[in-house]
Write a protein that holds these residues in place. Structure first.
Motif, mmCIF file in Angstrom:
data_model
loop_
_atom_site.group_PDB
_atom_site.id
_atom_site.type_symbol
_atom_site.label_atom_id
_atom_site.label_comp_id
_atom_site.label_asym_id
_atom_site.label_seq_id
_atom_site.Cartn_x
_atom_site.Cartn_y
_atom_site.Cartn_z
ATOM 1 N N CYS B 55 27.509 74.330 81.762
ATOM 2 C CA CYS B 55 28.015 73.995 83.095
ATOM 3 C C CYS B 55 28.009 72.487 83.276
ATOM 4 C CB CYS B 55 27.164 74.653 84.163
ATOM 5 S SG CYS B 55 25.594 73.830 84.430
ATOM 6 N N CYS B 58 23.219 70.515 81.475
ATOM 7 C CA CYS B 58 22.444 70.125 80.294
ATOM 8 C C CYS B 58 22.931 68.782 79.744
ATOM 9 C CB CYS B 58 22.553 71.197 79.217
ATOM 10 S SG CYS B 58 21.556 72.654 79.565
ATOM 11 N N CYS B 122 20.849 78.735 78.912
ATOM 12 C CA CYS B 122 22.113 79.312 78.456
ATOM 13 C C CYS B 122 22.224 79.249 76.942
ATOM 14 C CB CYS B 122 23.288 78.567 79.068
ATOM 15 S SG CYS B 122 23.353 78.712 80.845
ATOM 16 N N CYS B 152 16.517 74.819 82.830
ATOM 17 C CA CYS B 152 17.850 74.847 83.439
ATOM 18 C C CYS B 152 18.009 73.688 84.406
ATOM 19 C CB CYS B 152 18.093 76.169 84.145
ATOM 20 S SG CYS B 152 19.759 76.295 84.813
HETATM 21 S S1 SF4 Z 1 20.902 75.964 81.134
HETATM 22 FE FE1 SF4 Z 1 21.382 75.557 83.285
HETATM 23 S S2 SF4 Z 1 22.098 73.445 83.256
HETATM 24 FE FE2 SF4 Z 1 22.211 74.153 81.146
HETATM 25 S S3 SF4 Z 1 24.275 74.953 80.909
HETATM 26 FE FE3 SF4 Z 1 22.993 76.670 81.543
HETATM 27 S S4 SF4 Z 1 23.200 76.764 83.745
HETATM 28 FE FE4 SF4 Z 1 23.910 74.748 83.096
#
Ligand code: SF4
Lengths: 527, 170
Positions: B55, B58, B122, B152
């Motif tokens: 998203c 990260c 994720c 996250c």
């Molecule tokens: S772990 Fe959280 S911040 Fe990273 S891609 Fe997944 S939803 Fe997005």
């Protein structure tokens, strides 16, 4: 009466039917027109100088009604949503791409994911749906089983080709050189000059809209907060606001104000990062490191005061889950003082540097006429003279309290990289100013208010000004009150078109600079 | 120019020993990172970051480890543009169907030791996006993973720790 309502009634007469007590908030008008009148309605809107904000489809078989196609128009502070009903056995609708350009991608997406065909659309190549998907896979249909992976089929994407002496092609991506999201760009260039850019997006399509449909209303805010990680606060506010308006949940003033503080902090953090990164792409690394330092400071304060560097999952239906006490307030004020001072110094350095000015002036120009034609939003719109900001024109609390919070965002008209930086600089200062105001005046009250669940026949709308621009959510409850549809329109869904236009005539090495100055979300676009 | 110099001197060096809740432990991480990078990678660890469907949250934190405060370059860690020069792939996101092929190709283009670090909830298991027609789940569904960094998104300190773990293992 509202201008848009008047315009559509005077053009369509009895054919338009305004529907009350279905979509909330009621200030957003909602009407149904016969399928064949869809383009007439669009023309009536165009004549009123309205802009197309979004277009989407719903599967309404659970209601026994086939499909719905919706177009959302915006003019000043008004929104008007026009719906047409499509029978299940004839899934097609008249395209409005010739009237409103942004419909170009919205409609390709409707055809690709819902399987409702826009008639007379100039380009029916699939969008987001890649060539190796099975032809008949329409994930947004209710009959589609989203839990299983799809087989890969053979297929080919027809790229636009430019021919002629000396024209060559540069394909870039999906995996880019830097630490950024994936997407594919194809340039046709003559010498150094770009004559055409074609974007290919959809690489990070995660099936978010479909996923919402399998979630409970009260959990969806977490997914909304991950549509685009850099805009987590704005997306979760938008989801929650739409849900709250459907269920008639009234928040305390304190909750609204805290949400706004989070939202402005998100804006500051992202703008700082962008200003630095834009300068870096013009080989002015000094600014990148200085800005990254300030951004890190903001994120650390977030972590310390609110428990997350990006304030993720802190906005929930009914309010917020973190508060700020007197000590926290003082800490934030001190941080803002430091930030404001240092930021001003850096802006002076930026302004006095002729080599950077050389690179950013007249580069990547999106002319005001083009911006209007493409209905772009947010920073991109404001840098091209389109004064759109839902904090001002469709204000949601607390921004509707003009006597307490007034905003003054810059709206230059040059539409170049310089203008997009200028808007960001102005907004950082404004955000600092209004956070201070809000902190001084923070109303007392509970953090959350009870939220009920939506009833069977209703829908909710929200528009929130995130740091990139206007975010729209449209939620629809199913026959049992479950989530039937959650439409998300990130600013990137329209603004990516702007980049394609702005790049014409620029040189290839300036592409990263132009792209950075737009900095659109791939994830928010691909959903 | 004089202003730039003044700002540079005023700012001074802001780089910190690795911050985090467990500062003492983490200070050692920095030292160990540097040492391991020196011993096993002749002082320079090249990382290729691949967003396989994240998203972008990260990515923001991976950017942060490059900022002057974490300054991962001081340990010999740098990000490279091509997988062909990379010792390690730092992969984020649930792997989307539309990125699967690109991820496989990137992996195949990477020379051994082909260390793979899956970043974020994720990257570890698909996170909130799970497994569906569009999301194939965690990185290990597609390519072998050496180390997982949950969170996250994971904080910059957690990222540096995870990278250390990966190079110490190998
Ligand atoms: S772990 Fe959280 S911040 Fe990273 S891609 Fe997944 S939803 Fe997005």
């Amino acid at each position: 009466m509202s201008i848009l309502k008047k315009a559509i009634i005077s053009s369509l007469g009895k054919a338009v039917q305004f529907i009350e007590a279905y979509q909330y908030p009621v200030s957003v008008h909602y009407c149904a027109v016969p399928r064949e009148k869809f383009t007439d309605a669009a023309k009536a809107m165009k004549n009123e100088y309205a802009l197309l904000a979004a277009e989407w489809a719903t599967d309404e078989t659970l209601f026994g009604r086939g499909y719905g196609i919706f177009a959302c128009y915006r003019w000043g502070s008004e929104y008007l949503i026009v719906k047409i009903q499509i029978p299940a056995d004839d899934p097609a609708f008249p395209s409005i791409t010739n009237i409103f350009l942004p419909a170009y991608r919205f409609e390709r997406q409707i055809e690709s994911l819902m399987g409702v065909k826009p008639l007379n659309h100039p380009d029916l190549r699939p969008w987001i749906k890649f060539e190796d998907w099975p032809q008949d896979a329409y994930p947004l249909r209710k009959s589609f089983d989203a839990s299983r992976p799809m087989p890969r089929v053979a297929g080919q994407y027809d790229w636009i080709k430019a021919e002629g002496e000396g024209v060559y092609e540069i394909p870039v991506g999906p995996v880019h050189a830097g630490i950024i999201e994936p997407g594919h760009f194809r340039f046709q260039a003559v010498g150094e000059t770009i004559i055409n850019l074609e974007e290919r997006l959809g690489y990070v399509h995660k099936g978010i809209e479909k996923r919402f449909e399998s979630m409970r209303w009260e959990d969806g805010f977490r997914l909304a907060g991950r549509v685009s990680g850099d805009t987590t606060v704005a997306h979760s506010i938008a989801y929650c606001m739409a849900l709250e308006s459907m269920t008639g949940c009234a928040l305390t003033e304190r909750a609204h104000w805290l949400r706004a503080i989070f939202l402005e902090r998100e804006r500051i953090a992202n703008h700082l990062g962008d200003i630095g990164a834009i300068c870096n792409d013009a080989a002015f690394a000094f600014m990148l490191y200085q800005m990254m330092r300030l951004k890190e400071m903001v994120l650390r304060t977030n972590l310390k005061l609110f428990g997350h560097r990006f304030i993720m999952d802190k906005v929930v239906p009914g309010g917020v889950v973190v508060d700020i006490d007197e000590k926290g307030k003082q800490e934030m004020l001190a941080e803002l003082d430091y930030l404001a001072k240092d930021f001003d110094r850096l802006v002076d350095i930026y302004r006095e540097n002729p080599s950077i000015e050389d690179r950013v002036r007249d580069t990547g120009v999106l002319k005001p006429e083009k911006a209007r034609e493409l209905c772009v939003v947010g920073i991109v719109a404001r840098a091209s003279g389109l004064n759109l900001d839902c904090r001002i024109y469709h204000p949601f609390p607390p921004y509707d309290q003009h006597d307490r919070i007034e905003l003054d965002v810059p709206v230059p008209i040059t539409g170049d990289v310089y203008a997009r930086v200028k808007v960001r600089i102005g907004e950082v200062r404004e955000s600092i100013r209004i956070i201070r105001l809000m902190l001084e005046d923070l109303p007392a009250g509970r953090l959350t208010s009870p939220v009920t669940l939506p009833s069977a026949e209703c829908a909710g709308f929200s528009a929130v000004e995130g740091w990139r621009g206007e975010i729209i959510y449209w939620l629809q409850a199913g026959p049992k009150g479950e989530v039937n549809r959650c439409m998300v329109r990130d600013p990137s869904s329209v603004n990516w078109l702007g980049l394609e236009q702005a790049i014409h005539g620029n040189i290839v090495p300036d592409f990263p600079l132009c792209n950075k100055s737009f900095n659109q979300s791939y994830s928010g676009h691909d959903l | 120019m004089i202003r730039i110099l003044r700002q540079i001197f005023r700012t001074g060096i802001v780089t910190e020993p690795l911050p985090g809740e467990v500062t003492a432990e983490i200070e050692q991480v920095g030292a160990r990172l540097e040492e391991t990078v020196r011993k096993r990678f002749s002082g320079s660890l090249a990382i290729r970051q691949v967003d396989a469907g994240s998203c972008n949250g990260c990515e923001l934190e991976i950017h942060a480890i490059n900022n002057p405060i974490y300054n991962c370059e001081r340990y010999g860690i740098h990000f490279t543009a091509s997988p062909r020069f990379a010792d390690m792939l730092l992969v984020t996101g649930p792997v989307t169907r539309n990125m699967e092929i690109a991820l496989r190709r990137t992996y195949n283009a990477t020379p051994s030791p082909k260390l793979v670090v899956a970043v974020g909830d994720c990257g570890c298991n698909g996170g909130i996006f799970g497994e569906s027609y569009a999301s194939l789940g965690g990185v290990s569904k597609i390519i072998p993973v050496d180390v997982y960094i949950p969170g996250c998104p994971p904080t910059p300190a957690a990222l540096l720790n995870g990278i250390l773990k990966a190079i110490s293992k190998f």
